[in-house]
Scaffold this motif. Structure first.
Motif, PDB file in Angstrom:
ATOM      1  N   MET A 155      76.501  58.629  80.108  1.00 48.82           N
ATOM      2  CA  MET A 155      77.051  59.798  80.797  1.00 48.82           C
ATOM      3  C   MET A 155      76.340  60.025  82.135  1.00 48.82           C
ATOM      4  O   MET A 155      76.974  60.374  83.134  1.00 48.82           O
ATOM      5  N   GLN A 199      77.455  57.106  84.483  1.00 41.75           N
ATOM      6  CA  GLN A 199      78.873  57.175  84.796  1.00 41.75           C
ATOM      7  C   GLN A 199      79.227  58.452  85.552  1.00 41.75           C
ATOM      8  O   GLN A 199      79.952  58.414  86.553  1.00 41.75           O
ATOM      9  N   GLY A 200      78.715  59.582  85.090  1.00 40.89           N
ATOM     10  CA  GLY A 200      79.115  60.857  85.666  1.00 40.89           C
ATOM     11  C   GLY A 200      78.337  61.245  86.904  1.00 40.89           C
ATOM     12  O   GLY A 200      78.867  61.961  87.762  1.00 40.89           O
ATOM     13  N   SER A 240      76.972  69.424  77.493  1.00 40.51           N
ATOM     14  CA  SER A 240      78.184  69.946  78.127  1.00 40.51           C
ATOM     15  C   SER A 240      78.168  71.455  78.303  1.00 40.51           C
ATOM     16  O   SER A 240      79.082  72.010  78.923  1.00 40.51           O
ATOM     17  N   VAL A 260      84.005  63.983  82.660  1.00 39.55           N
ATOM     18  CA  VAL A 260      82.863  63.070  82.619  1.00 39.55           C
ATOM     19  C   VAL A 260      82.901  62.232  81.343  1.00 39.55           C
ATOM     20  O   VAL A 260      82.739  61.008  81.369  1.00 39.55           O
ATOM     21  N   PHE A 261      83.125  62.883  80.200  1.00 40.60           N
ATOM     22  CA  PHE A 261      83.165  62.161  78.945  1.00 40.60           C
ATOM     23  C   PHE A 261      84.305  61.137  78.923  1.00 40.60           C
ATOM     24  O   PHE A 261      84.202  60.092  78.297  1.00 40.60           O
TER      25      PHE A 261
END
Length: 473
Positions: free
Chosen positions: A282, A285-286, A410, A421-422
């Motif tokens: 996460m 990636q986010g 979250s 994001v997930f």
């Protein structure tokens, strides 16, 4: 190869496949959501139900192995797992995919419940550490393949093949298992239906409440769900005290200190560390704008190192006992978490590789030693129950680990941002990225506290010298 080693090879293969399907879905979620026209809250149950079924049914399927033969249950588990995989790949809707993951989970639970007991049947105590070291290879290699193959297959072939890939492997494993896995020991035990029902209700309420937090933030409804789940969990423990053959045999914790504290260390380690890869993905990636596949590659060195080192650490535990290698392993995992707690918006990516490698080395020290200690010190005639009990606690810890990671990370950002994001459809910048990083670090702080408790239990479990147990059946 003799028959014992061939049987071990099949067990390692089963461990690998079960581990692959624990992680392989994570990076396929965006594609599944898009093709099946569903939402994140629904698709999360593709992950959760698989883990939930394994957590609830593992011990009882270990009991069935005690009754009807562990080899029979293990081989049947491979067949059900393979069938469930084929059905998952062919799923026309999100709901059917969730249901078929439940079938796959039943097969995985059969594999997990009986694998440790089969090793205890076919290897003497002074050789089990090495055998569990190879199963640790299977687990770490499976986790690696799950993350990497999930990204690769989904990107270049299609998400359905993350399930179809299990079918030919499963068929080969069934043939080999029927030929080489043969155990004769059986016991007369009863199933704990009341315990299964209450544990299922408890975990379902807790996980549903936590998933609701991820979807809608903290509100009265999810607090009620989690509180109700905690109450039912207390009822479950009361039920277990009255059962002759319970899911979690509380009497087993009184058998000896090494066995009890090894179980507790295993449960806490899983709860505190298993979702670390998910949290880091996460972050990468986010916040760092990497693709899911690229993010997963940064975690590979740690898993590869763990796979290579595990057989040697398993042999070490055969010689000196579990306490020292397992405790050092937990200390290394704590070190990895401390590195993750110092991540910033611009931390060099090689730091992720370093922390993953340290954590992987810690896992390779902890798992084979601790698993061997559990089985070597299990009460006489309780191998199937001990294996199932260890797996049940580990799988409950897995559910809690993902639950903590998703809900805590979250909470600090808007719901739609967390969902994006997930799902891998949004990259965060500026203040929102800082807030999300704060949420991720909050999850790491919880993991740190849990791992410290695991280290304490591991360190004070007591000393054992495995050679002295070599005459134990």
């Amino acid at each position: 190869m003799n028959s014992s080693n061939l049987a071990l090879m099949v067990i390692v293969l089963g461990t690998l496949m079960s581990a692959v399907d624990t992680t392989i879905v994570l990076l396929a979620i965006p594609s599944i959501v898009e093709e099946l026209h569903t939402d994140l809250f629904t698709i999360l149950w593709v992950i959760i139900l698989y883990l939930l079924v394994i957590a609830v049914f593992t011990t009882q399927l270990g009991r069935l192995g005690d009754i009807y033969g562990r080899a029979k249950l293990y081989n049947l588990g491979f067949a059900i797992f393979t069938l469930g995989s084929a059905l998952c790949g062919a799923s026309p809707t999100a709901i059917s995919l969730v249901a078929f993951r439940g079938i796959q989970g039943i097969g995985a639970a059969m594999l997990q419940a009986n694998s440790g007991a089969i090793i205890a049947d076919i290897f003497p105590p002074n050789r089990r550490g090495r055998a569990y070291g190879y199963t640790s290879i299977g687990w770490n290699a499976g986790a690696t393949l799950g993350i990497v193959l999930g990204g690769f297959i989904t990107t270049f072939i299609g998400w359905r093949y993350i399930f179809y890939i299990n079918v030919p492997i499963g068929i080969v494993a069934i043939i080999l298992g029927l030929r080489y896995i043969k155990t004769l020991e059986t016991r007369k035990v009863k199933l704990d239906i009341a315990g299964m029902a209450s544990l299922l209700v408890s975990l379902s309420l807790i996980v549903y409440g936590a998933a609701d937090i991820a979807g809608y933030g903290i509100r009265l409804l999810n607090i009620v769900f989690i509180s109700a789940g905690a109450i039912v969990l207390l009822i479950f423990l009361l039920i277990e005290r009255r059962q002759e053959f319970p899911i979690i045999d509380l009497r087993a914790f009184k058998s000896n200190r090494v066995f009890t504290f090894s179980l507790l260390a295993s449960f806490l380690q899983t709860t505190g560390y298993l979702a670390t890869a998910f949290i880091i993905i996460m972050y990468l990636q986010g916040i760092r704008a990497l693709s899911p596949f690229s993010a997963s590659l940064l975690l590979v060195p740690g898993y590869v190192l763990a796979s290579l080192v595990s057989p040697f650490t398993g042999r070490l535990s055969d010689k000196i006992g579990a306490r020292i290698p397992a405790t050092i392993g937990l200390a290394l995992m704590i070190g990895a978490i401390l590195i993750y707690l110092n991540l910033t918006l611009t931390t060099p990516l090689f730091v992720i590789i370093l922390a993953s490698t340290i954590g992987g080395l810690g896992s390779s020290l902890f798992f084979p030693a601790n698993n061997s200690a559990i089985m070597a010190n299990a009460p006489r005639g309780f191998y199937g129950g001990a294996s199932g009990l260890a797996r049940t606690l580990s799988n409950i810890g897995t559910i809690l680990s993902y639950t903590i990671a998703i809900s805590i990370s979250s909470v600090v950002v808007p719901r739609y941002v967390a969902f994006e994001v997930f799902l891998g459809t949004s990259n965060l910048i500026g203040g929102v990225a800082s807030a999300f990083l704060t949420g991720l670090k909050s999850a790491f702080y919880v993991s740190l506290g849990i791992l410290i408790l695991a280290l304490i239990f591991s360190a004070i479990r007591g000393k054992e010298i495995r050679e002295k147990l070599s005459d134990k059946p």
